[in-house]
Design a protein around this motif. Structure first.
Motif, PDB file in Angstrom:
ATOM      1  N   GLY B  32       0.788  -1.213   0.000  1.00 51.73           N
ATOM      2  CA  GLY B  32       0.000   0.000   0.000  1.00 51.73           C
ATOM      3  C   GLY B  32       0.819   1.261   0.000  1.00 51.73           C
ATOM      4  O   GLY B  32       0.334   2.339   0.333  1.00 51.73           O
ATOM      5  N   LEU B  33       2.093   1.150  -0.376  1.00 47.64           N
ATOM      6  CA  LEU B  33       2.963   2.320  -0.377  1.00 47.64           C
ATOM      7  C   LEU B  33       3.431   2.613  -1.802  1.00 47.64           C
ATOM      8  O   LEU B  33       3.571   1.712  -2.625  1.00 47.64           O
ATOM      9  N   ALA B  34       3.693   3.886  -2.072  1.00 47.39           N
ATOM     10  CA  ALA B  34       4.202   4.241  -3.396  1.00 47.39           C
ATOM     11  C   ALA B  34       5.718   4.079  -3.450  1.00 47.39           C
ATOM     12  O   ALA B  34       6.306   3.951  -4.514  1.00 47.39           O
ATOM     13  N   ILE B  35       6.350   4.116  -2.273  1.00 44.47           N
ATOM     14  CA  ILE B  35       7.812   4.023  -2.239  1.00 44.47           C
ATOM     15  C   ILE B  35       8.240   2.603  -1.905  1.00 44.47           C
ATOM     16  O   ILE B  35       7.807   2.042  -0.903  1.00 44.47           O
ATOM     17  N   THR B  36       9.048   2.009  -2.772  1.00 46.89           N
ATOM     18  CA  THR B  36       9.553   0.663  -2.538  1.00 46.89           C
ATOM     19  C   THR B  36      11.052   0.757  -2.321  1.00 46.89           C
ATOM     20  O   THR B  36      11.753   1.324  -3.160  1.00 46.89           O
ATOM     21  N   PRO B  37      11.567   0.234  -1.217  1.00 46.07           N
ATOM     22  CA  PRO B  37      13.027   0.283  -1.035  1.00 46.07           C
ATOM     23  C   PRO B  37      13.737  -0.502  -2.141  1.00 46.07           C
ATOM     24  O   PRO B  37      13.272  -1.572  -2.529  1.00 46.07           O
ATOM     25  N   SER B  38      14.851   0.042  -2.626  1.00 41.70           N
ATOM     26  CA  SER B  38      15.599  -0.653  -3.676  1.00 41.70           C
ATOM     27  C   SER B  38      16.504  -1.694  -3.048  1.00 41.70           C
ATOM     28  O   SER B  38      17.716  -1.541  -3.019  1.00 41.70           O
ATOM     29  N   ALA B  39      15.889  -2.743  -2.525  1.00 40.98           N
ATOM     30  CA  ALA B  39      16.676  -3.792  -1.894  1.00 40.98           C
ATOM     31  C   ALA B  39      16.241  -5.134  -2.447  1.00 40.98           C
ATOM     32  O   ALA B  39      15.068  -5.354  -2.726  1.00 40.98           O
ATOM     33  N   TYR B 341       8.300  11.784  -5.434  1.00 42.49           N
ATOM     34  CA  TYR B 341       7.461  11.210  -6.487  1.00 42.49           C
ATOM     35  C   TYR B 341       7.666  11.867  -7.856  1.00 42.49           C
ATOM     36  O   TYR B 341       7.283  11.318  -8.876  1.00 42.49           O
ATOM     37  N   SER B 342       8.238  13.075  -7.885  1.00 41.56           N
ATOM     38  CA  SER B 342       8.176  13.847  -9.118  1.00 41.56           C
ATOM     39  C   SER B 342       8.926  13.192 -10.272  1.00 41.56           C
ATOM     40  O   SER B 342       8.521  13.311 -11.426  1.00 41.56           O
ATOM     41  N   VAL B 343      10.019  12.473  -9.971  1.00 44.66           N
ATOM     42  CA  VAL B 343      10.768  11.848 -11.056  1.00 44.66           C
ATOM     43  C   VAL B 343       9.939  10.740 -11.706  1.00 44.66           C
ATOM     44  O   VAL B 343       9.818  10.661 -12.931  1.00 44.66           O
ATOM     45  N   ALA B 344       9.321   9.904 -10.867  1.00 42.14           N
ATOM     46  CA  ALA B 344       8.475   8.836 -11.409  1.00 42.14           C
ATOM     47  C   ALA B 344       7.311   9.440 -12.194  1.00 42.14           C
ATOM     48  O   ALA B 344       6.955   8.963 -13.273  1.00 42.14           O
ATOM     49  N   GLU B 345       6.737  10.525 -11.648  1.00 38.75           N
ATOM     50  CA  GLU B 345       5.614  11.160 -12.350  1.00 38.75           C
ATOM     51  C   GLU B 345       6.052  11.720 -13.695  1.00 38.75           C
ATOM     52  O   GLU B 345       5.337  11.592 -14.693  1.00 38.75           O
ATOM     53  N   GLY B 346       7.242  12.336 -13.690  1.00 35.27           N
ATOM     54  CA  GLY B 346       7.759  12.871 -14.948  1.00 35.27           C
ATOM     55  C   GLY B 346       7.986  11.764 -15.965  1.00 35.27           C
ATOM     56  O   GLY B 346       7.693  11.922 -17.154  1.00 35.27           O
ATOM     57  N   ALA B 347       8.526  10.639 -15.487  1.00 35.10           N
ATOM     58  CA  ALA B 347       8.732   9.499 -16.389  1.00 35.10           C
ATOM     59  C   ALA B 347       7.395   9.031 -16.937  1.00 35.10           C
ATOM     60  O   ALA B 347       7.290   8.645 -18.112  1.00 35.10           O
ATOM     61  N   ALA B 348       6.367   9.072 -16.087  1.00 36.91           N
ATOM     62  CA  ALA B 348       5.036   8.675 -16.546  1.00 36.91           C
ATOM     63  C   ALA B 348       4.507   9.648 -17.599  1.00 36.91           C
ATOM     64  O   ALA B 348       3.854   9.242 -18.566  1.00 36.91           O
TER      65      ALA B 348
END
Lengths: 466, 567
Positions: B32-39, B341-348
């Motif tokens: 339920g989160l938008a942020i996923t740790p890069s692990a 979030y802005s980078v992901a949104e921009g990519a979208a």
């Protein structure tokens, strides 16, 4: 106005002479119509036009003379234009020279010819052409500037000087012209004039990427005019301000930045004896470091080592003639890093050979100029270290390798016994005999090719291991 | 048609977003989160775990969990997880397939195309590896987008009417990027970009960790730097501490039973104040100044002309960042977009433009620049190793530039054109992208023969290099796909079938036989021999008789030297 500029205005749908705002608007409107994603070719055209015009329309020199009407001349001029667009200046100059047979001594053609001859690398011819032009138009300043340029480039400094003077009097103020004029003044002993010209240039020019190199050159020349302590101090102050004001532009320069400072170290070490000058240079070196630090770490190190050498030199028995190589490598911006390294090694080895004197000098610096010693101390290790011998051998090997590629240097000259054969030369170079890396295989030995057979049954006679 | 999503594949966290129904939308993971740790890690029963679970596992099993893989992207460095070793590409791919799985589930449709963002300062190797990771995860990578450009796209879409100069300051987990943009009439023009791809929030954590470790050692005499488990816990706490210090003045770190001292469990108990933390990490912020200077100089803009400084990246939440920018540029930065979030949104948004979800007539148009200087190696100063610039960095792409060169020796009949990318003035310090020969040049005095070398660089990062010999009009060139990484290594096995192979078969055989025996030749000669053999094969495959002739002669000469024992 050249055709290129006209085409650019047309492409952006503007009238020639449009305001920068309009140019920008037109560009962005067109980018919308031809986005780079979809129409890369059109976009590049638009972009090129925009880049040509965006800093205001290019300054168009007001042409004083108009071209002759003769159709033969026009045809030849067209050819010349095409050639010079392809940078074939010599051929273009020939076309114009032909055109002159139809319209002898026409000022338009003479001017064009002189400019082309300068570009084509024919300065003497250009000077002669410019002389002719002066006869037709005695009050035209560029005629004198071209003549001066031509004479100067052909090495006739005496002849060039009055031409420069005349052009200057007539109001010619091109940037390159003024730097050349200052140099010419120096060569003719008019140092005051040269200094005045340079100061004027340094004060009035707005620096950008294209002319920042010249600024450094000007400072370097100005350094030569400092005669006493107060002049040096004033110069260093001004240079420091220049450095901090233009630090963005100066990124990427390194050797050039240090050149004015190096100059004092090489040419006028006596000035460094004044503690005030010494500490001023020291602070400047620091701000210099901040600019170049990440670009070329080796360079800052070299400067430091160089400062060390310079300070050690004062009391050692080196004569001035021993230093040109080092001075050249540190001051000459065109050499690559290896050459610099070679020059530094060469001197370092000389100093190590006379370790006793160098050490004494080092001790003197330590007690008198502690702040300076702080800076160079990490490089002084070689002189103190117990393993100085070993270090010496290591440096010597590196020096020997580099001496293969670069000429000059004092080390071998002063200590010819140190010149041993360099290592690592390829086995097939002409001067050296072939050295077998492994033992020559015997007839009954297993073959070195690894086939498992005896040598005589395998590779013997194929000429590979003979 | 399947959906295209935008992914911000960050050093410490990863976000995904999509453009649909006319608006930007974040994609939430199963937690339920938008942020996923890069692990990414492998759990005790040998299964892959990704995201939040992997991050949690890192505290317990640091040996079989990988974090900050992005920092190794572009290298061949292997990462050990448990007993097996993985490449950075494989681990990034695991992360991306996790994103792909949850995005498909969240959107309720298959997702197999993506726009992935990378730091603007990523070089071609790093970009190529990111694409390969995406492909391994089952994505078609539509575009590699620069992160600051993505952030600006996200900002620009909401401020279409604005006319301004915007500086995007992106301090993320592992990289620092700075980009200067001009917005005008819905067109977003990138004027220059630069950065430091080894500077980010992780460096702040590491300094803090080092501080904690030092304090612990001073107090107890025990060095914890070798204890991976303890390190993982301290790292976790250091990160928490850093985040907490953004809002509060001090933070108390207490890690119970971090190690055993003389049979008794010892605890790490430290209080860190914000002032302490800021003094500790001041040097890191100073490292951002140089890229800013470079970008401003390249764009030809002074700080007075900048209208906004936009902060992007989680690390910009630290109050000291904004203060440092105010000190250095005299501009109060703004959080105009969501830093995470802005980078992901921009990519979208970019994905939306590519897939046609966004009407190009009404949307933003964007122009980008090439991040690195491109040039050829020349002999300008006699060293034979000069970088002669053809396309400088920060030039708007697509771009085509031509430079004219001449021969440098009397009666020179061939020229080697070597293409380099990088900022050093010494060519070999830069990265070589490719090379080719121009042969059969008429033997004339030095400088008499001229060559025009053209570089043409397009939006997809493909560089075409061609050379024209002016006197004969002969043309030759190569194509370098920077997005895919340098010149393609050619399969040379086809030379036997090539026309004219007969003539050279004996020579090639002899050379190969020699090369197969390690003892037979000195190293230097070996290298030249191998190169000459490969060049000859290439020439044969291309059916280029002149080249083959020239290479064959070189090869014969080398063989003569090799056999003759170096006369």
């Amino acid at each position: 106005m050249t055709e290129d500029v006209q085409r650019s205005y047309a492409l952006l749908g503007l009238d020639p002479g449009a305001a920068p705002d309009e140019i920008k608007k037109a560009y962005f409107r067109l980018v919308r119509v031809h986005p780079p994603e979809k129409e890369p070719e059109e976009f590049q055209e638009i972009r090129r036009a925009y880049e040509m015009l965006k800093d205001g329309p290019p300054v168009v020199e007001e042409e004083r003379f108009s071209a002759p009407e003769d159709p033969n001349v026009l045809c030849l001029l067209e050819q010349a234009r095409r050639r010079s667009e392809r940078k074939e200046y010599r051929a273009a100059a020939d076309c114009v020279a032909d055109a002159l047979t139809f319209a002898p001594d026409h000022p338009f053609l003479l001017l064009l010819l002189a400019r082309l001859q300068i570009r084509a690398g024919n300065p003497r011819k250009a000077a002669n052409t410019a002389k002719k032009l002066q006869k037709c138009a005695p009050d035209f300043s560029e005629a004198y500037a071209l003549a001066a340029n031509g004479y100067y480039a052909s090495g006739w400094y005496k002849k060039a000087f009055p031409e420069y003077k005349k052009a200057y009097e007539l109001g010619y103020r091109d940037f390159d012209f003024l730097t050349d004029y200052a140099d010419a003044a120096d060569d003719n002993g008019a140092c005051e004039l040269a200094a005045m010209l340079r100061r004027e240039l340094l004060k009035n020019t707005k620096w950008d990427q294209s002319n920042i190199d010249s600024a450094l050159y000007l400072y370097r020349s100005e350094a030569e005019h400092c005669k006493d302590e107060s002049a040096v101090l004033a110069f260093l102050e001004e240079y420091g301000q220049f450095l901090s004001a233009n630090r963005r532009l100066l990124r990427g320069q390194s050797v050039e930045l240090a050149a004015p400072l190096m100059f004092f170290a090489v040419e006028k070490p006596q000035l460094l004896g004044f503690p005030s000058v010494y500490s001023k240079i020291d602070t400047l070196a620091e701000s210099l470091e901040r600019i170049v630090r990440d670009m070329e770490p080796d360079f800052v190190e070299n400067v430091r080592i160089f400062m060390l050498f310079t300070s050690l030199r004062m009391d050692s028995d080196f004569s001035d003639s021993d230093w040109p190589l080092l001075a050249q490598v540190v001051l000459n911006p065109n050499e690559d890093g290896r050459m610099t390294r070679y020059g530094l090694l060469d001197t370092l080895l000389c100093l190590l050979k006379e370790r006793e004197q160098s050490l004494a000098q080092l001790e003197a610096i330590r007690s008198q100029y502690p702040f300076f010693y702080q800076h160079i101390k990490e490089y002084c290790g070689v002189f103190y270290r117990d393993k100085a011998e070993e270090q010496f051998e290591k440096l010597k090997r590196e020096h020997a390798r580099l001496s293969e590629q670069y000429a000059g240097g004092q080390f071998y000259k002063r200590y010819p016994e140190e010149k041993t054969l360099p290592r690592g030369v390829l086995a097939y170079s002409d001067s050296k005999p072939f050295v077998r890396e492994t033992k020559k295989p015997g007839r009954n030995d297993p073959c070195p090719c690894g086939s498992g057979l005896k040598f005589k049954r395998c590779c013997l006679g194929k000429g590979i291991y003979d | 048609m399947s959906r295209t999503i935008g992914i911000d594949l960050g050093t410490s966290t990863t976000e995904a977003a999509v453009y649909r129904d006319g608006k930007k939308e974040l994609i939430f993971n199963p937690d339920g989160l938008a942020i996923t740790p890069s692990a990414v890690g492998i759990d005790e029963s040998g299964n892959w775990v990704v995201g939040e679970r992997a991050r949690a596992q890192y505290l317990m099993l640091p040996e079989s969990t990988a974090i900050e893989v992005k920092r190794k992207t572009g290298t061949d460095e292997a990462i050990t997880l448990g007993r097996a070793r993985y490449t950075p590409i494989e681990l990034q791919a695991k992360l991306l397939s996790y994103v792909r799985a949850y995005a498909s589930a969240y959107l309720g449709e298959s997702v197999d195309r993506a726009v992935i963002s990378v730091p603007a300062y990523f070089n071609d190797m790093q970009r190529r590896d990111t694409i390969r990771a995406g492909e391994l995860a089952g994505f078609t990578v539509e575009r590699i987008l620069n992160e600051p450009t993505a952030a600006a796209l996200s900002y620009g879409l909401d401020h279409m009417e604005e006319e301004s100069h915007v500086l995007v300051y992106d301090l993320g987990g592992g990289t620092f990027d700075v980009t200067l943009l001009e917005m005008f009439d819905g067109v977003l023009e990138v004027k220059a970009s630069g950065g430091d791809n080894q500077l980010g929030g992780k460096d702040f954590d590491e300094l803090l960790m080092e501080h904690l470790l030092g304090r612990f050692q001073d107090r107890t005499g025990k060095n914890l730097r070798k204890d991976r488990r303890a390190l993982a816990r301290i790292k976790d706490e250091a990160e928490k501490c850093k985040i907490a210090l953004s809002d509060s003045e001090s933070f108390h770190i207490l890690i119970p039973a971090i190690c055993v001292l003389g049979g008794v469990p010892a605890e790490l108990d430290e209080t860190v104040t914000r002032a302490q933390f800021e003094t500790l990490t001041k040097g890191l912020l100073q490292r951002t100044h140089e890229p800013i200077d470079t970008v401003l100089a390249d764009a030809g803009i002074t700080e007075n002309e900048i209208d906004h400084v936009i902060l992007v990246g989680g690390s910009t939440r630290m109050p000291m960042v904004a203060r440092d920018i105010l000190d250095y540029l005299g501009i109060e930065p703004v959080h105009a977009v969501h830093p995470e979030y802005s980078v992901a949104e921009g990519a979208a948004v970019q994905a939306g433009i590519i897939s046609g979800e966004i009407d190009p007539a009404e949307s933003l148009i964007m122009t980008d620049v090439n991040p690195y200087t491109l040039g050829v190696r020349t002999d300008d100063d006699g060293s034979g190793d000069c970088m002669n610039v053809v396309i400088p960095r920060n030039v708007t792409i697509p771009v085509t530039r031509t430079e004219r060169y001449t021969t440098c020796r009397d009666y020179q009949t061939e020229v080697l054109v070597e293409v380099y990318q990088g900022e050093s003035r010494i060519a070999t310090h830069n990265h070589r992208l490719g090379k080719f020969y121009i042969r059969s040049i008429p033997a004339r005095p030095v400088g008499a023969e001229e060559l025009d070398i053209s570089f043409s660089y397009d939006l997809n990062g493909i560089l075409k290099v061609s050379a024209v010999l002016l006197s004969t009009g002969m043309e030759k060139g190569i194509e370098i796909d920077m997005a895919k990484g340098g010149e393609k290594a050619q399969d040379l096995s086809g030379w036997k079938e090539a026309e004219g192979a007969k003539t050279w078969r004996a020579v090639i055989r002899t050379a190969e036989r020699l090369l197969s025996r390690p003892q037979a030749l000195p190293e230097a000669l070996r290298g030249s021999l191998r190169e000459a053999t490969d060049e000859l094969k290439k020439a044969l495959i291309h059916g280029n008789r002149e080249d083959a002739e020239a290479e064959g002669d070189t090869l014969r000469e080398l063989l003569r030297i090799a056999k003759g024992g170096g006369v």
